[in-house]
Scaffold this motif. Structure first.
Motif, short mmCIF file in Angstrom:
data_model
loop_
_atom_site.label_atom_id
_atom_site.label_comp_id
_atom_site.label_asym_id
_atom_site.label_seq_id
_atom_site.Cartn_x
_atom_site.Cartn_y
_atom_site.Cartn_z
N UNK A 1 -2.62 4.53 32.37
CA UNK A 1 -2.06 3.26 32.76
C UNK A 1 -3.05 2.32 33.48
N UNK A 2 -3.59 3.00 34.40
CA UNK A 2 -4.42 2.15 35.39
C UNK A 2 -5.83 1.65 34.73
N UNK A 3 -6.37 2.73 34.14
CA UNK A 3 -7.62 2.62 33.75
C UNK A 3 -7.80 2.29 32.05
N UNK A 4 -6.62 2.83 31.51
CA UNK A 4 -6.77 2.63 29.93
C UNK A 4 -7.51 3.82 29.31
N UNK A 5 -7.72 4.77 29.92
CA UNK A 5 -8.59 5.81 29.36
C UNK A 5 -7.57 6.86 28.69
N UNK A 6 -8.16 7.53 27.63
CA UNK A 6 -7.30 8.38 26.92
C UNK A 6 -7.20 9.66 27.74
N UNK A 7 -5.97 10.36 27.90
CA UNK A 7 -5.91 11.50 28.66
C UNK A 7 -5.90 12.74 27.72
N UNK A 8 -5.30 12.56 26.39
CA UNK A 8 -5.36 13.81 25.65
C UNK A 8 -6.55 13.93 24.79
N UNK B 1 -0.89 -0.86 23.89
CA UNK B 1 -0.25 0.31 23.27
C UNK B 1 -1.24 1.68 23.93
N UNK B 2 -2.76 1.30 23.95
CA UNK B 2 -3.46 2.31 24.32
C UNK B 2 -3.56 2.85 25.81
N UNK B 3 -2.69 2.37 26.73
CA UNK B 3 -2.20 2.68 27.97
C UNK B 3 -1.23 3.91 27.65
N UNK B 4 -0.51 3.94 26.69
CA UNK B 4 0.54 4.84 26.55
C UNK B 4 0.26 5.87 25.69
N UNK B 5 -1.15 6.07 25.20
CA UNK B 5 -1.50 7.07 24.30
C UNK B 5 -1.35 8.45 25.16
N UNK B 6 -1.15 9.50 24.70
CA UNK B 6 -0.92 10.57 25.46
C UNK B 6 -0.05 11.05 26.39
N UNK B 7 1.20 9.96 26.42
CA UNK B 7 2.05 10.10 27.34
C UNK B 7 3.04 11.28 27.16
N UNK B 8 2.79 11.90 25.89
CA UNK B 8 3.56 13.30 26.12
C UNK B 8 3.21 14.56 27.00
N UNK C 1 -5.03 24.16 25.84
CA UNK C 1 -4.63 23.92 24.56
C UNK C 1 -3.08 24.27 24.08
N UNK C 2 -2.63 24.91 25.20
CA UNK C 2 -1.05 24.67 24.84
C UNK C 2 -0.38 23.95 25.78
N UNK C 3 -0.93 22.85 26.17
CA UNK C 3 -0.50 21.84 27.22
C UNK C 3 1.17 21.13 26.79
N UNK C 4 1.30 21.09 25.40
CA UNK C 4 2.73 20.66 25.34
C UNK C 4 3.85 21.84 25.54
N UNK C 5 3.16 22.98 26.02
CA UNK C 5 4.39 24.15 26.16
C UNK C 5 4.57 23.98 27.73
N UNK C 6 3.66 23.13 28.48
CA UNK C 6 4.00 23.21 30.06
C UNK C 6 4.23 21.86 30.63
N UNK C 7 5.08 21.18 29.71
CA UNK C 7 5.29 19.91 30.15
C UNK C 7 6.95 20.12 31.21
#
Length: 407
Positions: free
Chosen positions: A112-119, A275-282, A349-355
């Motif tokens: 959100x702050x920098x607009x960088x992709x996180x995923x 929209x690019x600030x919200x990429x990877x919000x999962x 690599x299994x990051x979605x399982x650790x939300x």
């Protein structure tokens, strides 16, 4: 009052096991050997240069996910502010220990702050090069540049942005290493630390005299470019000179006497974000290691769930392997980091399982909440004796005032 014994904490030492080697111990004992304000290293000449890249280069910045960082422009760093937060950073938990609980910078703040992709995939290969060389070789894009040349200039510009603001350090002198008592310098994503602090602690922000509208320019087709990330709200801000907020002691006092209503736990709730600030919000709430070549840092949103509007239980112990902080690239440029960090890579690599998720929370958290009772026993409550005594005095006078009012 001079004879009053104040215990800075922690009372229960099971969490902050490295307190003896933390700079807050030396600050409390007044035994720091150097200037208490850290020297914040950043290649400001790269960031503040006047010429903006050609629209053909900007198009590649968008495709690569660095358009947000490009929009951020130059923002002056407040060394005293950053130092005050470093004094409360704990490598045992990868969080800031503040009076109202733990807080930290998460993947949400990066996006959100920098607009960088996180995923995406972890970065496992790296190298070193000179920022001055990049500037000299890839200065102004030739008018007759073909697409291959444009891509080369775009890569060079990305490297300059990263090297100037995100990884502007020699061998990893970031938050954890900067907590050591004899550290004089700090590098890394310091602009993110500052923007994070400004967004969540409004009483510690500079006095803004005026804000200039931002012209993002147009793309190669002449169409207006998208708006910048949330951090651009601080770009072009004209601040008063020599204000009291640039004094380290002022920041220590402000953090030490913090009230619950002085914290904005969720500053992005009503923000107008591209929209690019919200990429990877999962994966914003994934409890996972963040990996970049030799660097592995644990991402611990489970310890700061109030930043996501959720109830905060007593967190599980965090695996912050301190031996990882001793690894740098010196002599390890050709090391096989994929094999060395295979355990951490597998979890990523299994990051979605650790939300992590919890029920929603009504703020503020009660003083006698189970988490707060636990937290007050394990945290470092005070940093220096001056702010500690000031805090105690204010609390005593407040208590006396309340008693007189009711009497």
């Amino acid at each position: 009052m001079d004879d009053l014994e104040i215990i800075p904490g922690p009372i229960d030492v099971s969490v902050l096991t490295l307190q003896a080697g933390h700079r807050s111990t030396n600050t409390w004992n007044n035994t720091l050997r150097s200037d208490p304000i850290l020297h914040c290293r950043r290649r400001e000449a790269v960031l503040s240069r006047g010429n903006r890249p050609h629209p053909r280069i900007v198009a590649y910045l968008q495709r690569a996910g660095f358009y947000g960082l490009y929009c951020l422009r130059f923002i002056q760093l407040d060394w005293a502010l950053i130092t005050a937060f470093v004094e409360r950073w704990r490598e045992e938990t990868h969080t800031f220990h503040l009076p109202q609980g733990e807080m930290t910078i998460t993947l949400q703040d990066v996006g959100v702050m920098l607009g960088l992709p996180v995923d995406g995939q972890p970065v496992l290969k790296g190298a070193r090069l000179s920022m001055l060389w990049l500037s000299d070789i890839f200065g102004v894009l030739p008018d007759d540049a073909d697409d291959v040349t444009v891509q080369q200039y775009a890569r060079a510009y990305i490297l300059e942005m990263i090297g100037g603001s995100i990884f502007a350090d020699k061998s990893g002198d970031k938050l954890c290493r900067a907590t050591k008592p004899n550290t004089k310098d700090i590098g890394g994503a310091l602009i993110l630390v500052q923007l994070w602090a400004w967004s969540r602690f409004p009483h510690m922000t500079p006095d803004i005299l005026s804000i200039q509208p931002i012209d993002y320019g147009v793309d190669a087709a002449g169409q207006p470019l998208p708006q910048g990330p949330h951090g651009v709200r601080w770009a072009n801000a004209k601040c008063k000179q020599e204000v009291s907020t640039h004094v380290l002691q002022h920041y220590r006092n402000a953090l030490g006497m913090q009230h619950p209503d002085e914290i904005v736990w969720q500053p992005y709730v009503n923000a107008d974000l591209p929209d690019y600030c919200l990429t990877g919000q999962e994966i914003w709430r994934s409890v996972v290691p963040l990996i970049c070549t030799n660097i592995v840092e644990m991402h611990c949103p489970d310890r700061v769930l109030r930043q996501f509007g959720m109830q905060q239980p007593i967190p599980e112990p965090v695996d912050t392997n301190v031996s990882l902080h001793k690894i740098d690239l010196r002599g390890n440029v050709h090391k096989d980091w994929a094999s060395f960090h295979d355990t951490y890579i597998d979890r990523w690599n299994n990051r979605l399982q650790h939300v992590i998720t919890r029920d929603s929370l009504s703020l503020p958290m009660a003083y006698d909440d189970e988490y707060m009772v636990w937290y007050r026993s394990i945290t470092r409550r005070h940093i220096d004796q001056q702010s500690a005594r000031f805090d105690v005095l204010v609390r005593v006078f407040t208590w006396v005032g309340l008693r007189l009012t009711y009497w």
